[in-house]
Design a protein around this motif. Structure first.
Motif, PDB file in Angstrom:
ATOM      1  N   PHE A 110       0.831  -1.210   0.000  1.00  0.00           N
ATOM      2  CA  PHE A 110       0.000   0.000   0.000  1.00  0.00           C
ATOM      3  C   PHE A 110       0.859   1.250   0.000  1.00  0.00           C
ATOM      4  CE2 PHE A 110      -2.027  -3.548   1.977  1.00  0.00           C
ATOM      5  CZ  PHE A 110      -3.321  -3.530   1.490  1.00  0.00           C
ATOM      6  N   ARG A 111       0.642   2.112  -0.981  1.00  0.00           N
ATOM      7  CA  ARG A 111       1.358   3.395  -0.998  1.00  0.00           C
ATOM      8  C   ARG A 111       0.386   4.472  -1.442  1.00  0.00           C
ATOM      9  NH1 ARG A 111       7.100   1.781  -3.990  1.00  0.00           N
ATOM     10  NH2 ARG A 111       7.456  -0.066  -2.707  1.00  0.00           N
ATOM     11  N   TYR A 112       0.395   5.574  -0.693  1.00  0.00           N
ATOM     12  CA  TYR A 112      -0.512   6.672  -1.020  1.00  0.00           C
ATOM     13  C   TYR A 112       0.139   7.536  -2.103  1.00  0.00           C
ATOM     14  CZ  TYR A 112      -4.299   9.903  -0.175  1.00  0.00           C
ATOM     15  OH  TYR A 112      -5.425  10.666  -0.318  1.00  0.00           O
ATOM     16  N   GLU A 113       0.090   7.019  -3.342  1.00  0.00           N
ATOM     17  CA  GLU A 113       0.688   7.742  -4.465  1.00  0.00           C
ATOM     18  C   GLU A 113      -0.422   8.307  -5.331  1.00  0.00           C
ATOM     19  OE1 GLU A 113       4.407   6.123  -6.242  1.00  0.00           O
ATOM     20  OE2 GLU A 113       3.517   4.221  -5.653  1.00  0.00           O
ATOM     21  N   ARG A 114      -0.034   9.171  -6.263  1.00  0.00           N
ATOM     22  CA  ARG A 114      -1.043   9.684  -7.198  1.00  0.00           C
ATOM     23  C   ARG A 114      -1.338   8.561  -8.199  1.00  0.00           C
ATOM     24  NH1 ARG A 114      -1.662  12.645 -11.633  1.00  0.00           N
ATOM     25  NH2 ARG A 114       0.533  12.572 -12.213  1.00  0.00           N
ATOM     26  N   ARG A 119       0.181   2.428 -11.689  1.00  0.00           N
ATOM     27  CA  ARG A 119       0.539   2.899 -10.356  1.00  0.00           C
ATOM     28  C   ARG A 119      -0.736   2.970  -9.508  1.00  0.00           C
ATOM     29  NH1 ARG A 119       5.075   4.040  -8.185  1.00  0.00           N
ATOM     30  NH2 ARG A 119       6.301   3.532 -10.016  1.00  0.00           N
ATOM     31  N   TYR A 120      -0.777   2.175  -8.487  1.00  0.00           N
ATOM     32  CA  TYR A 120      -1.986   2.078  -7.678  1.00  0.00           C
ATOM     33  C   TYR A 120      -1.654   2.279  -6.213  1.00  0.00           C
ATOM     34  CZ  TYR A 120      -3.180  -0.170 -12.032  1.00  0.00           C
ATOM     35  OH  TYR A 120      -3.340  -0.422 -13.355  1.00  0.00           O
ATOM     36  N   ARG A 121      -2.716   2.453  -5.428  1.00  0.00           N
ATOM     37  CA  ARG A 121      -2.479   2.624  -3.985  1.00  0.00           C
ATOM     38  C   ARG A 121      -2.451   1.272  -3.277  1.00  0.00           C
ATOM     39  NH1 ARG A 121      -5.801   8.287  -2.998  1.00  0.00           N
ATOM     40  NH2 ARG A 121      -4.161   9.557  -3.954  1.00  0.00           N
TER      41      ARG A 121
HETATM   42  P1  AMP Z   1       9.988  -0.664  -5.305  1.00  0.00           P
HETATM   43  O1  AMP Z   1       9.468  -1.448  -4.133  1.00  0.00           O
HETATM   44  O2  AMP Z   1       9.602   0.786  -5.277  1.00  0.00           O
HETATM   45  O3  AMP Z   1      11.437  -0.901  -5.587  1.00  0.00           O
HETATM   46  O4  AMP Z   1       9.223  -1.241  -6.589  1.00  0.00           O
HETATM   47  C1  AMP Z   1       9.370  -2.558  -7.050  1.00  0.00           C
HETATM   48  C2  AMP Z   1       8.362  -2.797  -8.173  1.00  0.00           C
HETATM   49  O5  AMP Z   1       7.045  -2.619  -7.664  1.00  0.00           O
HETATM   50  C3  AMP Z   1       8.511  -1.753  -9.295  1.00  0.00           C
HETATM   51  O6  AMP Z   1       9.237  -2.305 -10.352  1.00  0.00           O
HETATM   52  C4  AMP Z   1       7.093  -1.464  -9.729  1.00  0.00           C
HETATM   53  O7  AMP Z   1       6.774  -2.204 -10.893  1.00  0.00           O
HETATM   54  C5  AMP Z   1       6.214  -1.946  -8.589  1.00  0.00           C
HETATM   55  N1  AMP Z   1       5.521  -0.812  -7.945  1.00  0.00           N
HETATM   56  C6  AMP Z   1       6.015   0.080  -7.060  1.00  0.00           C
HETATM   57  N2  AMP Z   1       5.072   0.969  -6.679  1.00  0.00           N
HETATM   58  C7  AMP Z   1       3.939   0.640  -7.341  1.00  0.00           C
HETATM   59  C8  AMP Z   1       2.603   1.165  -7.388  1.00  0.00           C
HETATM   60  N3  AMP Z   1       2.218   2.203  -6.651  1.00  0.00           N
HETATM   61  N4  AMP Z   1       1.691   0.555  -8.202  1.00  0.00           N
HETATM   62  C9  AMP Z   1       2.049  -0.511  -8.940  1.00  0.00           C
HETATM   63  N5  AMP Z   1       3.271  -1.065  -8.941  1.00  0.00           N
HETATM   64  C10 AMP Z   1       4.220  -0.502  -8.157  1.00  0.00           C
END
Ligand code: AMP
Length: 411
Positions: A110-114, A119-121
């Protein structure tokens, strides 16, 4: 009508079946390479992530779902999987008595991103973590596993981008050189990168803004600053990848930004629009200690499942399982219907039917709408026979077959 939350989506239909398939294949490959599954809570104490991911990171600064539970304790929905695995590792004392451990996980983050495309929450990751192993062999073996996995599920030309970002011995020298260079070009950097010069200069290297990319194009290269240990580690990883015929290239702008990452960092790109990373990973030899354990090395990665699924929706090797039947029935004795279904299911074929009594033609129409390629006709006559009355919905052909042979008639 109650709608789903912004940035949160349902995964259903073909997308869900592709998800299920790539998850099965991921488990197969992870197990093949000695990783074992761990299931972790989706919620942890907030401090696990603020310490584990780093207070300066975007995730901790602005993207966490953090709230107080009923007793006023601060808890957070996990924004990534590594911190939880490390917590488990330390909590069970493996760092002290049994440091060699390989885990894999699969689950929602879960991430509160736009929210935007890809890219999802709430999104999903498959990941692995290997503890207690500081050898180019584990880096190269795990990267090989990933490339094999991506090829297996039909990702076209997976390309590994790899870099070595040094260690606490050599990185400070590089950071100083990079800071010096960036300060000289500060006015051309975005506001975020201007702040990063002081807090986390490495992160400027992977800023996606065009103006920042131009500035870093001429920045000092970390390869010129690596200590002997990092340099030979890097060479060995690359030698092993070449020996395994893994397609890779060095990308000196690839960094993981967080303090505890050392030496190898990598991403794998693939499919159309290959600038999108399907996953990210690296070596994090300082993390277990930063979270209160012994200084135990670690190596891991996380695959972004949502992105992978959407890539495969367009270009998929995935074929729907043909072993699915729909039973079109008309019987007085309904127990016979269940009995026939049971026989077929025991032969490994998925069988469904409509429980209310309808005409044959209405049932056939329903089967057609649902996309069934084959149906079984079950009337009073068929109920007395050992044979199955099979109808191909595409050609209209009808045959009588033994239930034990039915799968080969469905392909
Ligand atoms: P990270 O944990 O930021 O290194 O991301 C690892 C992988 O997770 C990335 O290659 C993205 O494909 C995927 N990812 C990260 N954030 C998101 C998000 N908000 N929505 C969808 N996929 C994500």
């Amino acid at each position: 009508m109650i709608q789903s939350l912004r940035g949160m989506r349902d995964i259903a239909g073909r997308e869900a079946r592709i998800f299920q398939w790539i998850e099965e294949r991921a488990r197969y490959f992870f197990e093949l390479y000695g990783y074992r599954e761990i299931k972790l809570p989706v919620m942890e104490r907030t401090e696990l992530f603020s310490r584990g991911i780093g207070d300066e990171s975007d995730i901790v600064q602005k993207e966490m779902y953090t709230f107080e539970d009923r007793k006023g304790r601060s808890v957070t929905l996990r924004p990534e999987g590594t911190a939880g695995v490390v917590r488990h590792y330390i909590e069970n004392g493996y760092d002290k008595r049994d440091p060699l451990k390989k885990f894999y996980y699969s689950g929602a983050m879960f991430r509160y991103e736009r929210p935007q495309k890809g890219r999802y929450r709430q999104f999903y990751q498959f990941g692995v973590e290997a503890f207690g192993m500081e050898s180019p062999l584990i880096d190269a073996d795990t990267i090989t596993m990933l490339v094999d996995y991506f090829r297996d599920i039909g990702v076209e030309s997976p390309l590994v981008k790899v870099n070595n970002i040094g260690c606490p011995v050599c990185r400070p020298d590089y950071n100083r050189a990079l800071q010096g260079y960036l300060r000289n070009h500060e006015e051309r950097l975005c506001p975020d990168c201007r702040k990063r010069i002081e807090t986390n200069p490495l992160r400027v290297l992977d800023c996606k803004r065009e103006s920042c990319r131009k500035v870093v194009a001429d920045s000092p290269d970390i390869a010129d600053f690596l200590c002997d240990s990092c340099r030979s580690y890097d060479e060995e990883v690359q030698t092993l990848l070449s020996a395994r015929k893994i397609p890779f290239e060095r990308d000196r702008f690839l960094v993981r930004g967080l303090d505890y990452y050392v030496k190898t960092v990598f991403e794998i790109h693939g499919g159309e629009g290959a600038q999108n990373a399907l996953m990210g990973g690296g070596r994090y030899d300082g993390l277990v200690e930063a979270l209160g354990g012994q200084p135990v090395p670690g190596f891991g990665f996380a695959i972004g499942v949502d992105r992978l699924v959407s890539l495969l929706m367009e270009t998929s090797l995935f074929e729907e399982d043909p072993g699915k039947l729909f039973m079109v029935w008309s019987l007085e004795e309904q127990a016979l219907l269940l009995e026939k279904c049971d026989i077929l299911r025991k032969c490994g074929v998925s069988v469904d039917f409509l429980p209310d009594k309808r005409s044959f033609s209405s049932q056939l129409k329903y089967a057609h709408r649902q996309g069934y390629r084959h149906v079984v006709i079950l009337g009073e006559e068929e109920a007395q026979s050992e044979q199955i009355h099979l109808k191909n919905m595409e050609t209209g052909d009808e045959t009588y077959v033994s239930p034990y042979d039915i799968r080969e008639h469905l392909i």
